[in-house]
Design an enzyme around this catalytic site. Structure first.
Site, mmCIF file in Angstrom:
data_model
loop_
_atom_site.group_PDB
_atom_site.id
_atom_site.type_symbol
_atom_site.label_atom_id
_atom_site.label_comp_id
_atom_site.label_asym_id
_atom_site.label_seq_id
_atom_site.Cartn_x
_atom_site.Cartn_y
_atom_site.Cartn_z
ATOM 1 N N GLY A 1 48.841 46.570 36.616
ATOM 2 C CA GLY A 1 48.258 45.334 36.408
ATOM 3 C C GLY A 1 47.666 45.350 35.001
ATOM 4 N N GLU B 1 45.604 40.585 43.359
ATOM 5 C CA GLU B 1 47.594 41.158 43.722
ATOM 6 C C GLU B 1 47.979 40.695 45.080
ATOM 7 O OE1 GLU B 1 47.868 45.406 43.620
ATOM 8 O OE2 GLU B 1 46.360 45.581 42.972
ATOM 9 N N HIS C 1 53.661 39.920 36.482
ATOM 10 C CA HIS C 1 52.856 39.841 36.526
ATOM 11 C C HIS C 1 52.333 38.422 35.321
ATOM 12 C CE1 HIS C 1 50.645 43.108 37.493
ATOM 13 N NE2 HIS C 1 52.305 44.018 37.652
ATOM 14 N N CYS D 1 53.595 50.200 42.262
ATOM 15 C CA CYS D 1 52.282 49.948 42.428
ATOM 16 C C CYS D 1 51.431 51.052 41.205
ATOM 17 C CB CYS D 1 51.883 49.955 43.785
ATOM 18 S SG CYS D 1 49.771 50.599 43.843
ATOM 19 N N CYS E 1 44.103 47.726 39.517
ATOM 20 C CA CYS E 1 45.415 47.538 40.010
ATOM 21 C C CYS E 1 46.245 48.352 38.339
ATOM 22 C CB CYS E 1 46.128 46.099 39.131
ATOM 23 S SG CYS E 1 47.328 45.814 39.240
#
Length: 276
Positions: free
Chosen positions: A222, A210, A161, A75, A219
């Site tokens: 992301g 997410e 992703h 993360c 994110c």
């Protein structure tokens, strides 16, 4: 069991952070879901756990749990909060902090201007490493979702992703298409879904659904995945500002042989104690 925690956020992507170096903490899916509940718990997108190091050459180990109680590999916004937390809590005096994660080691840099710069490592593009079911690696893949055809980029930044190019993020079907792609059978570990609007070679807008959390205000992984996917398609420059609903990040990536760098803010909101 009463434990101390800190509520933090990176561009509105919010976290409950626990120091598991100086206090003993036992977390299970039920406790995690209650902590994340915005009515009955503290409320957050994810829970972060700061643990003693496991990997050689690292100072800490970093674990991440989604609001639904599932554990994930990486993360980016949480990594920036992690760096700010260990400095504010006096767990380290270093400006450069090597940290182990389930996806491998990363390096966190506390900048003089208060921002946090994170070496996110090299993106993983081979389908088997994402993981994503495809015969060959490609910048774009065709994906059928509920009878509709979509083109996606597929990238792992330590977590999987899918990236879709859209005309306008404001009208993108994040709430409906995001969960459908998250649970698509071609992503055996589920997937985070980014909806990217290109503004210029050095600027995009992005919304991210997410896995296990739904749409968040920001994110970090992301943002990295979107820039990687955009560059592989020939759409973006080496340095890109990514505007998310919660604010902006700067992502730097030169080529598939290079690491991705992410720079952005992290803030503490409040400290508290809770009985688990």
């Amino acid at each position: 069991m009463k434990v101390r925690f800190t509520k933090m956020h990176g561009l509105g992507n919010d976290f409950v952070v626990f120091d598991a170096v100086r206090q003993r903490i036992t977390l299970d899916p039920e406790r995690l879901r209650r902590l994340a509940d915005r009515r009955f718990g503290v409320g957050c997108d994810q829970i972060l756990l700061v643990e003693p190091p496991r990997l050689p050459g690292t100072e800490f180990h970093y674990r991440i749990f989604n609001a639904d109680g599932s554990e994930v590999e990486q993360c980016g916004n949480g990594a920036r909060c992690f760096a700010r937390f260990v400095r504010e809590q006096g767990l380290t005096e270093h400006d450069e902090i090597p940290v182990g994660t389930a996806a491998g080691a990363i390096r966190l840099h506390l900048e003089a201007d208060g921002l946090v710069r994170v070496n996110m490592g090299r993106p993983r593009l081979a389908p088997v490493e994402i993981p994503f079911q495809a015969e060959h690696e490609a910048p774009l893949y065709d994906l059928e979702v509920a009878g509709e055809h979509h083109q996606i980029g597929a990238v792992s930044m330590g977590n999987p992703h899918a990236v879709l190019l859209v005309e306008d993020v404001e009208t993108a079907p994040v709430a409906s298409l995001g969960p459908a792609i998250e649970h698509h059978p071609r992503f055996p570990q589920r997937v985070n879904v980014g909806f990217m609007q290109r503004l210029a070679g050095d600027a995009i807008r992005l919304r991210v659904h997410e896995r296990g959390a739904g749409e968040t205000l920001a994110c970090g992984t992301g943002a990295c995945a979107a820039v990687v996917s955009g560059r592989l398609r020939g759409l973006l420059d080496e340095r890109v500002r990514v505007d998310l609903p919660g604010g902006g990040l700067i992502i730097d990536w030169r080529s598939p042989d290079d690491v991705v760098w992410m720079t952005g803010p992290a803030e503490s909101v409040f400290h508290g104690e809770i009985v688990l």
